[in-house]
Design a protein around this motif. Structure first.
Motif, PDB file in Angstrom:
ATOM      1  N   LEU A   5       0.858  -1.188   0.000  1.00  7.89           N
ATOM      2  CA  LEU A   5       0.000   0.000   0.000  1.00  7.89           C
ATOM      3  C   LEU A   5       0.891   1.232   0.000  1.00  7.89           C
ATOM      4  O   LEU A   5       1.657   1.461   0.938  1.00  7.89           O
ATOM      5  CB  LEU A   5      -0.899  -0.004   1.255  1.00  7.89           C
ATOM      6  N   THR A   6       0.801   2.043  -1.062  1.00  5.44           N
ATOM      7  CA  THR A   6       1.513   3.326  -1.074  1.00  5.44           C
ATOM      8  C   THR A   6       0.572   4.399  -0.539  1.00  5.44           C
ATOM      9  O   THR A   6      -0.651   4.259  -0.614  1.00  5.44           O
ATOM     10  CB  THR A   6       1.964   3.701  -2.495  1.00  5.44           C
ATOM     11  N   GLY A   7       1.143   5.470  -0.009  1.00  9.81           N
ATOM     12  CA  GLY A   7       0.297   6.546   0.521  1.00  9.81           C
ATOM     13  C   GLY A   7      -0.442   6.136   1.781  1.00  9.81           C
ATOM     14  O   GLY A   7      -1.513   6.666   2.076  1.00  9.81           O
ATOM     15  N   GLY A   8       0.136   5.220   2.530  1.00  8.08           N
ATOM     16  CA  GLY A   8      -0.534   4.720   3.744  1.00  8.08           C
ATOM     17  C   GLY A   8      -0.728   5.783   4.808  1.00  8.08           C
ATOM     18  O   GLY A   8      -1.565   5.636   5.693  1.00  8.08           O
ATOM     19  N   LEU A  36       7.623   7.837  -4.757  1.00  4.72           N
ATOM     20  CA  LEU A  36       7.064   7.912  -6.109  1.00  4.72           C
ATOM     21  C   LEU A  36       7.631   9.083  -6.904  1.00  4.72           C
ATOM     22  O   LEU A  36       7.434   9.169  -8.117  1.00  4.72           O
ATOM     23  CB  LEU A  36       5.528   8.002  -6.052  1.00  4.72           C
ATOM     24  N   GLY A  37       8.341   9.961  -6.214  1.00 15.68           N
ATOM     25  CA  GLY A  37       9.022  11.052  -6.911  1.00 15.68           C
ATOM     26  C   GLY A  37      10.272  10.581  -7.647  1.00 15.68           C
ATOM     27  O   GLY A  37      10.897  11.354  -8.374  1.00 15.68           O
ATOM     28  N   GLN A  38      10.629   9.304  -7.454  1.00 17.79           N
ATOM     29  CA  GLN A  38      11.790   8.705  -8.131  1.00 17.79           C
ATOM     30  C   GLN A  38      11.312   7.481  -8.930  1.00 17.79           C
ATOM     31  O   GLN A  38      11.648   6.336  -8.595  1.00 17.79           O
ATOM     32  CB  GLN A  38      12.837   8.246  -7.100  1.00 17.79           C
ATOM     33  N   VAL A  54      -0.700  -4.565  -5.546  1.00 19.08           N
ATOM     34  CA  VAL A  54      -0.228  -3.188  -5.319  1.00 19.08           C
ATOM     35  C   VAL A  54      -1.455  -2.275  -5.258  1.00 19.08           C
ATOM     36  O   VAL A  54      -2.291  -2.279  -6.167  1.00 19.08           O
ATOM     37  CB  VAL A  54       0.716  -2.719  -6.451  1.00 19.08           C
ATOM     38  N   VAL A  55      -1.547  -1.506  -4.186  1.00 14.74           N
ATOM     39  CA  VAL A  55      -2.638  -0.537  -4.033  1.00 14.74           C
ATOM     40  C   VAL A  55      -1.990   0.840  -3.924  1.00 14.74           C
ATOM     41  O   VAL A  55      -1.279   1.125  -2.955  1.00 14.74           O
ATOM     42  CB  VAL A  55      -3.495  -0.849  -2.787  1.00 14.74           C
ATOM     43  N   ASN A  56      -2.225   1.674  -4.919  1.00 12.24           N
ATOM     44  CA  ASN A  56      -1.559   2.979  -4.967  1.00 12.24           C
ATOM     45  C   ASN A  56      -2.497   4.087  -4.506  1.00 12.24           C
ATOM     46  O   ASN A  56      -3.313   4.592  -5.275  1.00 12.24           O
ATOM     47  CB  ASN A  56      -1.074   3.268  -6.390  1.00 12.24           C
ATOM     48  N   ALA A  57      -2.359   4.448  -3.225  1.00 11.93           N
ATOM     49  CA  ALA A  57      -3.155   5.564  -2.681  1.00 11.93           C
ATOM     50  C   ALA A  57      -2.290   6.807  -2.535  1.00 11.93           C
ATOM     51  O   ALA A  57      -2.733   7.813  -1.985  1.00 11.93           O
ATOM     52  CB  ALA A  57      -3.752   5.173  -1.339  1.00 11.93           C
ATOM     53  N   ALA A  58      -1.041   6.736  -2.990  1.00 14.94           N
ATOM     54  CA  ALA A  58      -0.154   7.905  -2.913  1.00 14.94           C
ATOM     55  C   ALA A  58      -0.392   8.794  -4.122  1.00 14.94           C
ATOM     56  O   ALA A  58      -0.705   8.312  -5.217  1.00 14.94           O
ATOM     57  CB  ALA A  58       1.308   7.466  -2.881  1.00 14.94           C
ATOM     58  N   ALA A  59      -0.262  10.076  -3.921  1.00 11.59           N
ATOM     59  CA  ALA A  59      -0.378  11.011  -5.046  1.00 11.59           C
ATOM     60  C   ALA A  59       0.147  12.367  -4.621  1.00 11.59           C
ATOM     61  O   ALA A  59       0.222  12.669  -3.423  1.00 11.59           O
ATOM     62  CB  ALA A  59      -1.840  11.147  -5.489  1.00 11.59           C
ATOM     63  N   TYR A  60       0.505  13.146  -5.614  1.00  6.52           N
ATOM     64  CA  TYR A  60       0.784  14.569  -5.393  1.00  6.52           C
ATOM     65  C   TYR A  60      -0.579  15.242  -5.451  1.00  6.52           C
ATOM     66  O   TYR A  60      -1.175  15.349  -6.527  1.00  6.52           O
ATOM     67  CB  TYR A  60       1.714  15.085  -6.494  1.00  6.52           C
ATOM     68  N   THR A  61      -1.106  15.664  -4.289  1.00  4.56           N
ATOM     69  CA  THR A  61      -2.506  16.102  -4.235  1.00  4.56           C
ATOM     70  C   THR A  61      -2.668  17.613  -4.022  1.00  4.56           C
ATOM     71  O   THR A  61      -3.796  18.085  -3.863  1.00  4.56           O
ATOM     72  CB  THR A  61      -3.258  15.368  -3.101  1.00  4.56           C
ATOM     73  N   ALA A  62      -1.554  18.350  -4.002  1.00  2.40           N
ATOM     74  CA  ALA A  62      -1.641  19.800  -3.774  1.00  2.40           C
ATOM     75  C   ALA A  62      -2.011  20.477  -5.097  1.00  2.40           C
ATOM     76  O   ALA A  62      -1.136  20.780  -5.918  1.00  2.40           O
ATOM     77  CB  ALA A  62      -0.317  20.317  -3.226  1.00  2.40           C
ATOM     78  N   VAL A  63      -3.301  20.690  -5.293  1.00  2.16           N
ATOM     79  CA  VAL A  63      -3.824  21.119  -6.596  1.00  2.16           C
ATOM     80  C   VAL A  63      -3.240  22.470  -7.019  1.00  2.16           C
ATOM     81  O   VAL A  63      -2.825  22.632  -8.177  1.00  2.16           O
ATOM     82  CB  VAL A  63      -5.371  21.167  -6.552  1.00  2.16           C
ATOM     83  N   ASP A  64      -3.160  23.413  -6.119  1.00  2.00           N
ATOM     84  CA  ASP A  64      -2.621  24.729  -6.491  1.00  2.00           C
ATOM     85  C   ASP A  64      -1.106  24.682  -6.668  1.00  2.00           C
ATOM     86  O   ASP A  64      -0.572  25.221  -7.634  1.00  2.00           O
ATOM     87  CB  ASP A  64      -3.018  25.776  -5.437  1.00  2.00           C
ATOM     88  N   ALA A  65      -0.420  24.011  -5.751  1.00  2.00           N
ATOM     89  CA  ALA A  65       1.049  23.935  -5.831  1.00  2.00           C
ATOM     90  C   ALA A  65       1.497  23.251  -7.122  1.00  2.00           C
ATOM     91  O   ALA A  65       2.550  23.581  -7.680  1.00  2.00           O
ATOM     92  CB  ALA A  65       1.602  23.187  -4.617  1.00  2.00           C
ATOM     93  N   ALA A  66       0.693  22.311  -7.614  1.00  2.00           N
ATOM     94  CA  ALA A  66       1.067  21.571  -8.827  1.00  2.00           C
ATOM     95  C   ALA A  66       1.243  22.497 -10.032  1.00  2.00           C
ATOM     96  O   ALA A  66       2.036  22.204 -10.939  1.00  2.00           O
ATOM     97  CB  ALA A  66       0.014  20.509  -9.133  1.00  2.00           C
ATOM     98  N   GLU A  67       0.529  23.622 -10.026  1.00  2.00           N
ATOM     99  CA  GLU A  67       0.647  24.548 -11.166  1.00  2.00           C
ATOM    100  C   GLU A  67       2.090  25.024 -11.342  1.00  2.00           C
ATOM    101  O   GLU A  67       2.526  25.303 -12.453  1.00  2.00           O
ATOM    102  CB  GLU A  67      -0.272  25.759 -10.961  1.00  2.00           C
ATOM    103  N   ASN A  77       2.371  11.415 -10.085  1.00  2.00           N
ATOM    104  CA  ASN A  77       1.011  11.032 -10.491  1.00  2.00           C
ATOM    105  C   ASN A  77       0.950  10.298 -11.827  1.00  2.00           C
ATOM    106  O   ASN A  77      -0.070   9.672 -12.138  1.00  2.00           O
ATOM    107  CB  ASN A  77       0.114  12.283 -10.575  1.00  2.00           C
ATOM    108  N   ALA A  78       2.004  10.400 -12.632  1.00  5.16           N
ATOM    109  CA  ALA A  78       1.971   9.755 -13.950  1.00  5.16           C
ATOM    110  C   ALA A  78       3.121   8.761 -14.126  1.00  5.16           C
ATOM    111  O   ALA A  78       2.898   7.560 -14.292  1.00  5.16           O
ATOM    112  CB  ALA A  78       2.011  10.817 -15.047  1.00  5.16           C
ATOM    113  N   ASP A  79       4.378   9.243 -14.038  1.00  6.44           N
ATOM    114  CA  ASP A  79       5.517   8.358 -14.326  1.00  6.44           C
ATOM    115  C   ASP A  79       5.623   7.226 -13.303  1.00  6.44           C
ATOM    116  O   ASP A  79       5.926   6.081 -13.664  1.00  6.44           O
ATOM    117  CB  ASP A  79       6.822   9.161 -14.355  1.00  6.44           C
TER     118      ASP A  79
END
Ligand code: NAP
Length: 296
Positions: A5-8, A36-38, A54-67, A77-79
């Motif tokens: 489990l990622t993002g636990g 996941l950044g690597q 594999v259960v992937n609950a990790a993500a870059y979730t900062a919607v404004d910062a992502a801009e 979130n993709a690679d």
């Protein structure tokens, strides 16, 4: 079954951990142990861990910062999803992955279906769309669940923030022209595991689904319901439901553009897995009945 489990430590991850325990041994490494950044390093980590799910609950979730942090958002979130999914496909390991209602532009005027064309308005949505596409194209047995407006018994989400603001301020202003469905992590975790069990038993049903509670509201309607339910439970609020001021998105500028209407049509999930989503107001009541947010 050995479950990775990622993002636990995240809000959904915390709900998934107990829900997955019935499937076997759950390993939930912290970010430092599985970053996941690597993305390029993930296959070797997976080779060492050898998960059977594999259960992937990790993500870059900062919607404004992502801009302003496009590279990191796409790496996580993709690679990284691409790397997880390719490894899963190579080793015949099933993958559960979570995506977002923000893959849509919110302009349909009706709940969004899986067959509707996504058109993200922001970097976060675009990176999540690339991730779900990678998972679905990998050849892995992948269950990809789009969710939105998540909250749980934790700080840092709309429910917790609103309870704090309503307790501190005489007046609270909330956007009233963005629509969706508040959905609690407990329901998502239970429904995701039920769907996964069904897919494993039948070895069918893998694919993309929308998963949300039933009903819909605006952020303003959500805040009003929180105030009503909190007041009914005797929580001391300075700002009553009637004093919550509706705002237009145009009057609440944010770094990232947000879609106006991302209600999700969940009928495919219900038809496939026999899970009928509960009403969001009833789930909010259940979460507030046991409200005691875990510490950060
Ligand atoms: N929250 C929502 O309203 C919402 C809406 C739509 C879709 N979703 C999707 O639902 C899923 C779960 O979201 P959530 O609300 O539970 O998110 P969250 O509370 O922000 O948790 C994110 C998790 O990802 C981990 N993470 C972030 N960057 C990482 C990295 N580089 N390597 C490893 N782990 C990393 C975080 O670890 P740290 O503890 O180290 O930060 C945390 O455990 C995500 O796929 C998200 O896109 C959420």
């Amino acid at each position: 079954m050995k479950v990775l489990l990622t993002g636990g430590s995240g809000q959904l991850g915390r709900a998934l951990r107990p829900a997955l325990a019935g499937l076997g041994e759950v390993i939930a490494p912290p970010r430092a142990g599985f970053d996941l950044g690597q993305p390029a390093a993930l296959a070797a980590r997976l080779d060492a861990l050898r998960p059977e799910l594999v259960v992937n609950a990790a993500a870059y979730t900062a919607v404004d910062a992502a801009e302003d942090d496009r590279d990191t958002a796409f790496a996580v979130n993709a690679d990284a999803v691409d790397a997880l999914a390719r490894w899963a496909a190579r080793h015949g390991v099933p993958l559960v992955h979570f995506s977002t209602d923000y893959v849509f532009d919110g302009a349909l005027g009706r709940p969004c279906r899986e067959s509707d064309a996504p058109r993200p308005l922001n970097v976060y949505g675009a990176s999540k769309l690339a991730g779900e596409r990678a998972a679905l194209a990998s050849g892995a047995r992948a269950l990809v669940l789009r969710v939105g407006w998540l909250y749980g018994p934790n700080p840092g989400n709309f429910l917790a923030t609103m309870l704090r603001l309503l307790a501190e301020r005489d007046e609270v202003r909330v956007v009233a022209d963005q629509f969706g469905t508040p959905t609690d992590t407990g329901f998502v975790a239970a429904a995701a595991v039920a769907a996964l069990r069904d897919c494993l038993v039948r070895d069918a049903g893998w694919g993309l689904y929308h998963l949300a509670a039933s009903g819909a509201t605006s952020w303003h309607g959500y805040a009003v319901e929180i105030a009503r339910q909190a007041t009914a439970r005797g929580l001391p609020l300075r700002c009553a439901a009637r004093a919550i001021v509706p705002l237009a998105s145009a009057d609440w500028p944010t770094r990232a553009r947000r879609p106006a209407d991302t209600r999700l049509d969940t009928s495919l999930f219900t038809r496939t897995f026999g899970v009928a989503p509960p009403n969001w107001r009833r789930r909010l009541a259940a979460v507030l009945d046991s409200w005691s947010p875990f510490p950060t």
